[in-house]
Design an enzyme around this catalytic site. Structure first.
Site, mmCIF file in Angstrom:
data_model
loop_
_atom_site.group_PDB
_atom_site.id
_atom_site.type_symbol
_atom_site.label_atom_id
_atom_site.label_comp_id
_atom_site.label_asym_id
_atom_site.label_seq_id
_atom_site.Cartn_x
_atom_site.Cartn_y
_atom_site.Cartn_z
ATOM 1 N N LYS A 12 85.826 12.398 35.827
ATOM 2 C CA LYS A 12 87.292 12.941 35.115
ATOM 3 C C LYS A 12 87.292 12.043 33.944
ATOM 4 C CE LYS A 12 88.421 7.968 35.367
ATOM 5 N NZ LYS A 12 89.324 7.336 34.339
ATOM 6 N N ASP A 138 89.805 5.070 41.733
ATOM 7 C CA ASP A 138 89.953 6.576 41.284
ATOM 8 C C ASP A 138 89.182 7.179 42.459
ATOM 9 O OD1 ASP A 138 90.490 6.250 38.499
ATOM 10 O OD2 ASP A 138 88.461 5.338 37.744
#
Length: 290
Positions: A12, A138
């Protein structure tokens, strides 16, 4: 029958990262816009006869024990749902380690999704995301993938549409950065806070120029001050002509958004002249449905 499941665990990047305040539990309250990119580790899950979790990796920087987030994901599922089966988790690393790209979190998220299938647990993706929050900030986002606004300590996810198609060029210096150190040196009254709402609006409008104008990361100023190598890469990427340049997470990876492929090669070649870890990939639009 040899039961195996293969999965991709994409990295990401943060298009926006704001830190609002330190919470009573010691974590920081954040607000971020994150999106997955087509730079991915490969995870293979294989059923084994022993009732244990085995991590296999060729990367010496990836732990093969309980420190590994994929191991923690498997252990959490085993204990929570009383699974008396074993698994071998093979991790082929492509995402650089300790790079601000959520590689370990994405490995854990892929492991949750894959073991849900391998062990027939029938958990929904929302249930998997909630489990992911117990492993790391995350992991919830990585379970879903796609593009989202993340709040809380990063585990509260609100999906938005993906940015318009573009190239993402990433460069990581040969240093590691401690996220804890960066947060420890963060002075919230001295940083420029990104305009998250403007970023979300730009994405909703599919306005690439406005997306580029609104990238921002409050942690960047700390990392740039402590690690001149990161500052050097950022300056070079701007000079080479990327449309927007930002550090991802707590660093040290810097990425550039590039709209046109004709410019991409020049930036890539320029960065390769002094940086070993350079990647040119696309933004991934799709979120996982299961």
């Amino acid at each position: 029958m040899d039961k195996r499941i293969l999965l991709k665990a994409p990295a990401k990047i943060n298009l926006s990262l704001d830190v609002l305040h330190k919470r009573a539990d010691g974590y920081h309250e954040v607000k971020m816009v994150m999106t997955t990119i087509d730079l991915a580790d490969r995870i293979e899950l294989r059923a084994i006869d022993e009732n244990k979790i085995r991590i296999v990796t060729q990367n010496r920087f990836v732990p093969d024990d309980e420190r590994n987030l994929a191991y923690q994901a498997a252990k959490l599922l085993k204990e929570r749902y009383e699974v008396n089966k074993g698994v071998e988790i093979s991790i082929s690393k492509v995402i650089p380690v300790a790079a601000g790209l959520a590689g370990g979190s994405s490995d854990a998220a892929a492991t949750l999704r894959g073991l849900n299938q391998l062990w027939g647990l029938d958990l929904t993706i929302d249930e998997l995301a909630r489990l992911g929050a117990e492993i790391g900030s995350d992991v919830s986002f990585c379970v879903y993938g796609g593009t989202a606004i993340a709040t809380g300590r990063g585990e509260k996810i609100e999906h938005i549409i993906s940015p318009p198609p573009c190239w993402v060029i990433l460069a990581k210096p040969t240093i590691g950065v401690s996220t804890a150190d960066i947060y420890r040196n963060l002075k919230l009254d001295e940083v420029n806070h990104p305009d998250i709402e403007a970023m979300v609006q730009a994405i909703n409008n599919q306005d690439f120029k406005s997306i580029c104008e609104n990238v921002g990361n409050v942690l960047e100023s700390v990392t740039l001050r402590l690690y001149p190598e990161v500052n050097h890469i950022k300056s070079k990427m701007i000079n080479f002509g990327a449309d927007a340049v930002l550090m991802s997470g707590s660093g040290p990876t810097v990425y550039g958004l590039v709209q046109y492929q004709s410019r991409l090669q020049r930036i890539y070649n320029g960065l390769r002249g002094f940086c070993d870890h350079v990647y040119a990939v696309r933004i991934l639009g799709n979120r996982n449905e299961s």
